[in-house]
Design a protein around this motif. Structure first.
Motif, mmCIF file in Angstrom:
data_model
loop_
_atom_site.group_PDB
_atom_site.id
_atom_site.type_symbol
_atom_site.label_atom_id
_atom_site.label_comp_id
_atom_site.label_asym_id
_atom_site.label_seq_id
_atom_site.Cartn_x
_atom_site.Cartn_y
_atom_site.Cartn_z
ATOM 1 N N ARG A 82 -3.558 1.755 6.690
ATOM 2 C CA ARG A 82 -3.512 3.219 6.644
ATOM 3 C C ARG A 82 -3.813 3.833 8.002
ATOM 4 O O ARG A 82 -3.144 4.784 8.443
ATOM 5 C CB ARG A 82 -4.507 3.725 5.595
ATOM 6 N N SER A 83 -4.820 3.311 8.679
ATOM 7 C CA SER A 83 -5.199 3.897 9.965
ATOM 8 C C SER A 83 -4.122 3.658 11.020
ATOM 9 O O SER A 83 -3.836 4.538 11.837
ATOM 10 C CB SER A 83 -6.545 3.347 10.432
ATOM 11 N N ARG A 123 2.576 1.032 6.073
ATOM 12 C CA ARG A 123 1.183 1.091 5.620
ATOM 13 C C ARG A 123 0.568 -0.302 5.499
ATOM 14 O O ARG A 123 -0.581 -0.434 5.116
ATOM 15 C CB ARG A 123 1.116 1.788 4.250
ATOM 16 N N ASP A 124 1.342 -1.338 5.792
ATOM 17 C CA ASP A 124 0.864 -2.706 5.550
ATOM 18 C C ASP A 124 1.199 -3.600 6.739
ATOM 19 O O ASP A 124 1.903 -4.601 6.612
ATOM 20 C CB ASP A 124 1.480 -3.263 4.267
ATOM 21 N N TYR A 184 0.796 -1.228 0.000
ATOM 22 C CA TYR A 184 0.000 0.000 0.000
ATOM 23 C C TYR A 184 0.826 1.274 0.000
ATOM 24 O O TYR A 184 0.264 2.359 0.063
ATOM 25 C CB TYR A 184 -0.950 -0.010 1.213
ATOM 26 N N ARG A 222 -0.911 3.394 10.458
ATOM 27 C CA ARG A 222 0.231 4.271 10.175
ATOM 28 C C ARG A 222 -0.077 5.706 10.573
ATOM 29 O O ARG A 222 0.776 6.389 11.169
ATOM 30 C CB ARG A 222 0.591 4.208 8.693
ATOM 31 N N LEU A 223 -1.269 6.180 10.257
ATOM 32 C CA LEU A 223 -1.611 7.575 10.538
ATOM 33 C C LEU A 223 -1.869 7.830 12.015
ATOM 34 O O LEU A 223 -1.437 8.853 12.569
ATOM 35 C CB LEU A 223 -2.842 7.984 9.723
ATOM 36 N N ARG A 266 -6.248 -2.797 3.667
ATOM 37 C CA ARG A 266 -5.776 -1.452 3.320
ATOM 38 C C ARG A 266 -6.200 -0.430 4.372
ATOM 39 O O ARG A 266 -5.410 0.420 4.795
ATOM 40 C CB ARG A 266 -6.312 -1.053 1.943
ATOM 41 N N TRP A 267 -7.454 -0.521 4.832
ATOM 42 C CA TRP A 267 -7.940 0.416 5.846
ATOM 43 C C TRP A 267 -7.160 0.260 7.153
ATOM 44 O O TRP A 267 -6.760 1.253 7.768
ATOM 45 C CB TRP A 267 -9.429 0.178 6.107
#
Length: 259
Positions: free
Chosen positions: A142-143, A153-154, A120, A145-146, A138-139
């Motif tokens: 991303r969440s 991201r994975d 990702y 990492r952020l 994917r969700w």
């Protein structure tokens, strides 16, 4: 020559299909390596083909997992049995790109404790696979990492390299499936240890059927997803946690006996 990287491959009745996987790994990995084909039972259909390859290339060994059935126990056994300071976990179904094993191992050499092959990040891609599984993965990546700053991201991808000393210190508590990747990423995050990533192109398996059951494994994934958001932990705290749940059984020191 002592290996710099141990490649851990959990298998279950892969049969002749494992030959293509091992040939690609042997062709693409340039670092001094050992490749452990970890199986749950002596009669596994993968074993004869792995032994044929081992006869011509001593980097390959078929080892019998004595920790209990299932991919989580096979991975835990393989990392505990690893002779190299870096362990890379990859699947036997051809989904992962073996050209990246060296890159992942070198990241750990440079000081990260978890190096993820990321579908990702820019340059990465996921080809095929169930749509809901792709969206959920994917969700989650991303969440994490952020919001939890996990460094990749994975977090859910199983294709990762680990500092073996780190894994042995914090332990692997997963028992049901492939959530080890997110568990160890979450533990590194709670310890504030470095996690890094390289882009990868993941291809859905072309032969056979996946044994991944999202409904069965989702509770375990969610457990480690939320664990990543907790406060900072010390190495002693995680080691004490592992000591409370650690099984008594350990891998045989003579791996020839486990073939």
């Amino acid at each position: 020559m002592n290996p710099r990287v141990t490649v851990v491959i959990p298998v279950y009745n892969e049969g002749e299909a494992v030959v293509r996987c091992l040939d690609r790994i042997l062709r693409e990995v340039m670092l001094p390596a050992e490749i452990l084909v970890v199986h749950d039972m002596p009669e596994d259909t993968t074993v004869p083909y792995a032994r044929q390859i081992a006869e011509r290339d001593p980097r390959v060994r078929a080892v019998l997992n004595t920790y209990g059935p299932g991919p989580a126990n096979a991975v835990r056994f393989g990392i505990d049995a690893a002779r190299a300071p870096v362990a890379v976990v990859t699947m036997a179904d051809g989904c992962d790109d073996p050209r990246q094993i060296d890159d992942l191992a070198r990241l750990v050499d440079r000081g990260v404790v978890v190096a993820a092959a990321s579908r990702y990040m820019p340059g990465g891609q996921q080809v095929g696979g169930p749509r809901f599984k792709r969206m959920a993965s994917r969700w989650a990546g991303r969440s994490l990492r952020l919001l939890a700053r996990v460094g990749t991201r994975d977090a859910t991808n199983s294709f990762k390299a680990y500092d073996t000393a780190f894994v042995r210190e914090v332990g692997i508590e997963s028992r049901t499936g492939f959530e080890i990747g997110i568990e160890l990423t979450a533990k590194a995050t709670r310890l504030r240890l470095p996690v890094a990533e390289v882009p990868t192109i993941w291809l859905d398996r072309q032969l056979g059927e996946s044994r991944f059951d999202l409904g069965r494994f989702l509770p375990s994934y969610l457990r480690w997803y939320f664990f990543a958001f907790g406060p900072r932990l010390t190495a002693d705290q995680l080691a004490a946690r592992w000591a409370r749940v650690r099984p008594a059984v350990q891998p045989s020191q003579d791996l020839d006996k486990t073939r």
